[in-house]
Design a protein around this motif. Structure first.
Motif, PDB file in Angstrom:
ATOM      1  N   UNK A  14       0.847  -1.196   0.000  1.00 49.66           N
ATOM      2  CA  UNK A  14       0.000   0.000   0.000  1.00 49.66           C
ATOM      3  C   UNK A  14       0.881   1.244   0.000  1.00 49.66           C
ATOM      4  N   UNK A  15       0.404   2.291  -0.668  1.00 47.75           N
ATOM      5  CA  UNK A  15       1.136   3.553  -0.746  1.00 47.75           C
ATOM      6  C   UNK A  15       0.224   4.693  -0.330  1.00 47.75           C
ATOM      7  N   UNK A  16       0.859   5.808   0.128  1.00 49.68           N
ATOM      8  CA  UNK A  16       0.082   6.983   0.507  1.00 49.68           C
ATOM      9  C   UNK A  16      -0.664   6.776   1.824  1.00 49.68           C
ATOM     10  N   UNK A  17      -1.747   7.530   2.005  1.00 51.01           N
ATOM     11  CA  UNK A  17      -2.520   7.456   3.240  1.00 51.01           C
ATOM     12  C   UNK A  17      -3.395   6.204   3.258  1.00 51.01           C
ATOM     13  N   UNK A  18      -3.391   5.528   4.400  1.00 48.26           N
ATOM     14  CA  UNK A  18      -4.233   4.354   4.582  1.00 48.26           C
ATOM     15  C   UNK A  18      -4.802   4.375   6.001  1.00 48.26           C
ATOM     16  N   UNK A  19      -6.113   4.230   6.104  1.00 50.14           N
ATOM     17  CA  UNK A  19      -6.722   4.093   7.426  1.00 50.14           C
ATOM     18  C   UNK A  19      -6.961   2.603   7.677  1.00 50.14           C
ATOM     19  N   UNK A  20      -6.341   2.091   8.727  1.00 51.69           N
ATOM     20  CA  UNK A  20      -6.387   0.658   8.997  1.00 51.69           C
ATOM     21  C   UNK A  20      -6.829   0.395  10.433  1.00 51.69           C
ATOM     22  N   UNK A  21      -7.608  -0.664  10.596  1.00 50.78           N
ATOM     23  CA  UNK A  21      -8.045  -1.066  11.932  1.00 50.78           C
ATOM     24  C   UNK A  21      -6.972  -1.941  12.548  1.00 50.78           C
ATOM     25  N   UNK A  22      -6.483  -1.559  13.720  1.00 52.84           N
ATOM     26  CA  UNK A  22      -5.416  -2.314  14.381  1.00 52.84           C
ATOM     27  C   UNK A  22      -5.781  -2.577  15.832  1.00 52.84           C
ATOM     28  N   UNK A  23      -5.191  -3.628  16.386  1.00 49.59           N
ATOM     29  CA  UNK A  23      -5.396  -3.994  17.786  1.00 49.59           C
ATOM     30  C   UNK A  23      -4.410  -3.200  18.644  1.00 49.59           C
ATOM     31  N   UNK A  24      -4.907  -2.536  19.692  1.00 46.46           N
ATOM     32  CA  UNK A  24      -4.046  -1.642  20.472  1.00 46.46           C
ATOM     33  C   UNK A  24      -3.736  -2.162  21.876  1.00 46.46           C
ATOM     34  N   UNK A  25      -4.337  -3.276  22.304  1.00 46.46           N
ATOM     35  CA  UNK A  25      -3.980  -3.862  23.600  1.00 46.46           C
ATOM     36  C   UNK A  25      -4.248  -5.356  23.578  1.00 46.46           C
ATOM     37  N   UNK A  26      -3.819  -6.018  24.652  1.00 42.83           N
ATOM     38  CA  UNK A  26      -3.940  -7.480  24.712  1.00 42.83           C
ATOM     39  C   UNK A  26      -5.371  -7.947  24.927  1.00 42.83           C
ATOM     40  N   UNK A  27      -6.275  -7.022  25.241  1.00 40.82           N
ATOM     41  CA  UNK A  27      -7.687  -7.375  25.430  1.00 40.82           C
ATOM     42  C   UNK A  27      -8.448  -7.415  24.117  1.00 40.82           C
ATOM     43  N   UNK A  28      -7.766  -7.028  23.025  1.00 41.55           N
ATOM     44  CA  UNK A  28      -8.403  -7.071  21.714  1.00 41.55           C
ATOM     45  C   UNK A  28      -9.057  -5.783  21.281  1.00 41.55           C
ATOM     46  N   UNK A  29      -8.853  -4.706  22.023  1.00 44.96           N
ATOM     47  CA  UNK A  29      -9.417  -3.410  21.647  1.00 44.96           C
ATOM     48  C   UNK A  29      -8.801  -2.934  20.336  1.00 44.96           C
ATOM     49  N   UNK A  30      -9.627  -2.491  19.417  1.00 43.16           N
ATOM     50  CA  UNK A  30      -9.128  -2.018  18.125  1.00 43.16           C
ATOM     51  C   UNK A  30      -9.423  -0.535  17.927  1.00 43.16           C
ATOM     52  N   UNK A  31      -8.621   0.081  17.103  1.00 42.50           N
ATOM     53  CA  UNK A  31      -8.825   1.477  16.730  1.00 42.50           C
ATOM     54  C   UNK A  31      -8.522   1.634  15.244  1.00 42.50           C
ATOM     55  N   UNK A  32      -9.124   2.643  14.645  1.00 47.54           N
ATOM     56  CA  UNK A  32      -8.825   2.990  13.260  1.00 47.54           C
ATOM     57  C   UNK A  32      -7.746   4.064  13.262  1.00 47.54           C
ATOM     58  N   UNK A  33      -6.560   3.688  12.818  1.00 51.83           N
ATOM     59  CA  UNK A  33      -5.438   4.619  12.787  1.00 51.83           C
ATOM     60  C   UNK A  33      -5.098   4.958  11.342  1.00 51.83           C
ATOM     61  N   UNK A  34      -4.563   6.170  11.173  1.00 51.28           N
ATOM     62  CA  UNK A  34      -4.047   6.581   9.872  1.00 51.28           C
ATOM     63  C   UNK A  34      -2.552   6.313   9.819  1.00 51.28           C
ATOM     64  N   UNK A  35      -2.121   5.795   8.667  1.00 50.79           N
ATOM     65  CA  UNK A  35      -0.715   5.533   8.411  1.00 50.79           C
ATOM     66  C   UNK A  35      -0.359   6.166   7.066  1.00 50.79           C
ATOM     67  N   UNK A  36       0.929   6.436   6.907  1.00 50.39           N
ATOM     68  CA  UNK A  36       1.389   6.955   5.613  1.00 50.39           C
ATOM     69  C   UNK A  36       2.540   6.077   5.120  1.00 50.39           C
ATOM     70  N   UNK A  37       2.402   5.584   3.888  1.00 56.65           N
ATOM     71  CA  UNK A  37       3.415   4.733   3.269  1.00 56.65           C
ATOM     72  C   UNK A  37       4.007   5.461   2.067  1.00 56.65           C
ATOM     73  N   UNK A  38       5.330   5.467   1.960  1.00 62.37           N
ATOM     74  CA  UNK A  38       5.970   6.181   0.851  1.00 62.37           C
ATOM     75  C   UNK A  38       5.789   5.417  -0.465  1.00 62.37           C
ATOM     76  N   UNK A  39       6.382   5.927  -1.535  1.00 68.56           N
ATOM     77  CA  UNK A  39       6.171   5.338  -2.860  1.00 68.56           C
ATOM     78  C   UNK A  39       6.772   3.938  -2.977  1.00 68.56           C
ATOM     79  N   UNK A  40       7.622   3.570  -2.011  1.00 70.03           N
ATOM     80  CA  UNK A  40       8.178   2.219  -1.995  1.00 70.03           C
ATOM     81  C   UNK A  40       7.384   1.303  -1.068  1.00 70.03           C
ATOM     82  N   UNK A  41       6.337   1.863  -0.446  1.00 69.99           N
ATOM     83  CA  UNK A  41       5.492   1.073   0.440  1.00 69.99           C
ATOM     84  C   UNK A  41       5.939   1.058   1.887  1.00 69.99           C
TER      85      UNK A  41
END
Length: 244
Positions: A186-213
């Motif tokens: 993936x390249x550019x801005x991506x909003x991805x759902x990730x697990x943020x603790x051991x209890x399984x809580x998830x959040x939608x975080x924004x990430x940025x990937x350069x042209x090489x991914x």
């Protein structure tokens, strides 16, 4: 009598030599199926032979192998090839190969995707996943493990393996290659759902990937006239408008 015996032995030797020389090295179909026979009449087995510019793999019986992944162990590690329904070696092609049922419980994928290059050898990675080992195919970037399996999801450049059931893999990974059936970087801005603790809580975080991914992390970066700060795990922490 001795002379007759000598002559008989000589004739037998000549006939034997003639029978051996009568074999023309190459492909033979006298048995009803194609086999490759050398000039001594020996059937070639467990090896590659070519015909009209195509390569074929001959099994332990000397028969042409069809619809099968061929895995060879060499001094350089494991190399994989695939022969199609006609037994022809695939080149410059994708191929989905079913995962062994005993392995399915470890992966989300239903198939392993391979890409076979011009030489018929499956692309693979060796050691750390460097930018040189990420392959561009039809304009998109892909990564493969040491066995030639196309990688998907979050991938760490040092372990270079699937992390399907590690919910926190995203924190230490550098690339996100999407899903098992669309595993390109993936390249550019991506909003991805990730697990943020051991209890399984998830959040939608924004990430940025350069042209090489590769994921931005532990840095401030200016993108489209805005400044952004990314945490050590790569998720967007804050942003503010750039000023002169």
């Amino acid at each position: 009598m001795k002379d007759k015996i000598k002559i008989g032995v000589l004739i037998t030797g000549i006939l034997t030599a003639m029978s051996f020389s009568s074999f023309a090295e190459g492909w033979d179909i006298s048995s009803g199926s194609w086999r490759w026979i050398d000039d001594l009449g020996q059937i070639a087995t467990n090896t590659w032979k070519s015909a009209n510019g195509s390569w074929f793999y001959l099994d332990s019986n000397g028969s042409i192998t069809k619809n099968k992944l061929i895995v060879e162990e060499t001094a350089d590690g494991t190399n994989s090839y695939y022969v199609d329904g006609n037994g022809v070696l695939l080149r410059d092609s994708w191929k989905a190969v079913a995962i062994d049922p005993s392995e399915r419980k470890n992966y989300e994928a239903e198939y392993w995707w391979f890409y076979f290059g011009q030489d018929g050898k499956a692309y693979k990675s060796v050691g750390t996943l460097t930018s040189e080992q990420i392959k561009t195919i039809e304009g998109k970037q892909y990564a493969f493990d040491k066995n030639g399996h196309m990688l998907y999801g979050w991938i760490n450049i040092y372990t270079v393996k699937q992390q399907d059931y590690d919910n926190r893999a995203w924190e230490d990974s550098d690339y996100y290659f999407g899903t098992w059936d669309a595993g390109h970087a993936r390249e550019g801005w991506q909003q991805l759902k990730v697990c943020v603790d051991d209890d399984g809580t998830t959040k939608d975080y924004w990430f940025y990937f350069d042209k090489y991914g590769k994921k931005a992390k532990s840095e401030r970066r200016k993108i489209d006239n805005y400044n952004y700060y990314f945490e050590a795990d790569g998720h967007l922490a804050k942003s503010w408008a750039a000023t002169s």
